[in-house]
Design a protein around this motif. Structure first.
Motif, PDB file in Angstrom:
ATOM      1  N   ILE A 129       0.804  -1.216   0.000  1.00  0.00           N
ATOM      2  CA  ILE A 129       0.000   0.000   0.000  1.00  0.00           C
ATOM      3  C   ILE A 129       0.845   1.280   0.000  1.00  0.00           C
ATOM      4  O   ILE A 129       0.498   2.280  -0.619  1.00  0.00           O
ATOM      5  N   SER A 130       1.980   1.233   0.690  1.00  0.00           N
ATOM      6  CA  SER A 130       2.814   2.441   0.805  1.00  0.00           C
ATOM      7  C   SER A 130       3.433   2.844  -0.533  1.00  0.00           C
ATOM      8  O   SER A 130       3.908   3.967  -0.679  1.00  0.00           O
ATOM      9  N   LYS A 131       3.410   1.938  -1.505  1.00  0.00           N
ATOM     10  CA  LYS A 131       3.971   2.254  -2.818  1.00  0.00           C
ATOM     11  C   LYS A 131       2.992   3.047  -3.678  1.00  0.00           C
ATOM     12  O   LYS A 131       3.401   3.678  -4.656  1.00  0.00           O
ATOM     13  N   VAL A 132       1.724   3.010  -3.314  1.00  0.00           N
ATOM     14  CA  VAL A 132       0.719   3.707  -4.116  1.00  0.00           C
ATOM     15  C   VAL A 132      -0.032   4.793  -3.349  1.00  0.00           C
ATOM     16  O   VAL A 132      -0.653   5.670  -3.961  1.00  0.00           O
ATOM     17  N   VAL A 133       0.017   4.728  -2.026  1.00  0.00           N
ATOM     18  CA  VAL A 133      -0.673   5.726  -1.202  1.00  0.00           C
ATOM     19  C   VAL A 133       0.376   6.554  -0.455  1.00  0.00           C
ATOM     20  O   VAL A 133       1.231   5.995   0.234  1.00  0.00           O
ATOM     21  N   PRO A 134       0.356   7.883  -0.593  1.00  0.00           N
ATOM     22  CA  PRO A 134       1.353   8.737   0.062  1.00  0.00           C
ATOM     23  C   PRO A 134       1.403   8.546   1.574  1.00  0.00           C
ATOM     24  O   PRO A 134       0.366   8.324   2.218  1.00  0.00           O
ATOM     25  N   GLY A 135       2.590   8.668   2.140  1.00  0.00           N
ATOM     26  CA  GLY A 135       2.781   8.508   3.575  1.00  0.00           C
ATOM     27  C   GLY A 135       1.870   9.374   4.429  1.00  0.00           C
ATOM     28  O   GLY A 135       1.297   8.889   5.416  1.00  0.00           O
ATOM     29  N   PRO A 136       1.724  10.686   4.101  1.00  0.00           N
ATOM     30  CA  PRO A 136       0.855  11.537   4.928  1.00  0.00           C
ATOM     31  C   PRO A 136      -0.595  11.061   4.962  1.00  0.00           C
ATOM     32  O   PRO A 136      -1.297  11.263   5.957  1.00  0.00           O
ATOM     33  N   VAL A 137      -1.054  10.429   3.893  1.00  0.00           N
ATOM     34  CA  VAL A 137      -2.423   9.899   3.857  1.00  0.00           C
ATOM     35  C   VAL A 137      -2.552   8.730   4.828  1.00  0.00           C
ATOM     36  O   VAL A 137      -3.496   8.653   5.616  1.00  0.00           O
ATOM     37  N   LEU A 138      -1.579   7.823   4.785  1.00  0.00           N
ATOM     38  CA  LEU A 138      -1.606   6.673   5.692  1.00  0.00           C
ATOM     39  C   LEU A 138      -1.461   7.125   7.148  1.00  0.00           C
ATOM     40  O   LEU A 138      -2.109   6.568   8.046  1.00  0.00           O
ATOM     41  N   THR A 139      -0.625   8.133   7.370  1.00  0.00           N
ATOM     42  CA  THR A 139      -0.460   8.663   8.731  1.00  0.00           C
ATOM     43  C   THR A 139      -1.754   9.283   9.236  1.00  0.00           C
ATOM     44  O   THR A 139      -2.123   9.117  10.410  1.00  0.00           O
ATOM     45  N   GLN A 140      -2.464   9.975   8.354  1.00  0.00           N
ATOM     46  CA  GLN A 140      -3.756  10.565   8.723  1.00  0.00           C
ATOM     47  C   GLN A 140      -4.736   9.482   9.158  1.00  0.00           C
ATOM     48  O   GLN A 140      -5.426   9.619  10.185  1.00  0.00           O
ATOM     49  N   ILE A 141      -4.792   8.403   8.401  1.00  0.00           N
ATOM     50  CA  ILE A 141      -5.686   7.291   8.732  1.00  0.00           C
ATOM     51  C   ILE A 141      -5.299   6.691  10.080  1.00  0.00           C
ATOM     52  O   ILE A 141      -6.153   6.439  10.943  1.00  0.00           O
ATOM     53  N   LEU A 142      -4.003   6.446  10.259  1.00  0.00           N
ATOM     54  CA  LEU A 142      -3.523   5.864  11.511  1.00  0.00           C
ATOM     55  C   LEU A 142      -3.815   6.776  12.697  1.00  0.00           C
ATOM     56  O   LEU A 142      -4.260   6.319  13.754  1.00  0.00           O
TER      57      LEU A 142
END
Length: 254
Positions: free
Chosen positions: A202-215
């Protein structure tokens, strides 16, 4: 908003409000009872302000995603209101299918993306709106933690059956056993979140800040519901946590 049907009137009136929300158009405001207009008008104003801000940035498409997820939440609230009115206790599968939407995690996440940078593309909004595994798992964490923490209070004041009541009925177990099993499901959902963040592609297609926001949204949920319903009954733990984060943060020296 999770208890909107506690605040408003008959099922017929709620149906009117739900239909109006599906359109989010000022033309429908006069169809609502007077007391509902006080909710609907600020809602329209909020989305209009959001739209104007995004038009200036040439990102007006983002508002549609925010509206669409809000409409889904509105529909899920009406389902809960109908269950409540009919004294209906759904199966766990039926309940969770609606409850992961009514918890509004997807809606809040999408809304939080609206003001983020250019790295949040239409593809990211589309991905998030389709309830990918990490967002679904986060919704499970929120919904079940909320239900375990608040179901007694909600049942006393009048509310549709929570996951606790649904599980107790379906599996013929005690409240304690139901809560224990639901907590295990929360733990498993956290494992799914960690799996997605650490081991998936997932981290290869979704930007880090987006994943951090979700987390971070999920961390907030964990903080608010870990020792009770920290939203409905704001106690010292919740106040102290917010104070230490926003008012008296700890400075870190390097």
């Amino acid at each position: 908003m999770d208890d909107i049907y506690d605040a408003y009137g008959t099922l017929e009136e709620l149906q009117l409000l739900t239909n109006a929300v599906q359109r989010l158009d000022a033309h429908y405001i006069n169809q609502l009872p007077e007391y509902m207009k006080s909710f609907y008008k600020p809602l329209l104003d909020f989305y209009e302000e959001m739209k104007e801000a995004m038009i200036k940035q040439r990102k007006s498409y983002r508002v549609k995603y925010a509206k669409d997820t809000f409409k889904q939440v509105s529909e899920s609230y009406f389902v809960e209101a109908k269950w409540y009115n009919e004294n209906y206790i759904p199966t766990m599968e039926e309940y969770m299918r609606n409850a992961v939407v009514s918890f509004a995690y997807i809606m809040a996440t999408i809304a939080s993306f609206v003001g983020m940078g250019d790295f949040v593309t239409p593809e990211i909004f589309n991905w998030a709106s389709n309830n990918p595994k990490i967002i679904y798992a986060s919704s499970i964490v929120g919904r079940l933690m909320d239900d375990v923490a608040s179901h007694k209070f909600e049942q006393e004041r009048g509310h549709c059956a929570s996951a606790v009541e649904c599980y107790m009925r379906e599996h013929a177990v005690s409240e304690e056993e139901a809560c224990s099993e639901l907590k295990k499901q929360v733990e498993n959902s956290w494992k799914d979140i960690n799996q997605e963040l650490i081991f998936s592609e997932i981290s290869k297609v979704v930007p880090g800040p987006v994943l951090t926001q979700i987390l971070n949204f999920t961390r907030v949920i964990d903080f608010l519901y870990k020792t009770g319903d920290g939203i409905t009954h704001v106690g010292k733990k919740t106040k102290d946590g917010i104070t230490s984060l926003l008012i008296d943060p700890i400075s870190v020296s390097y």
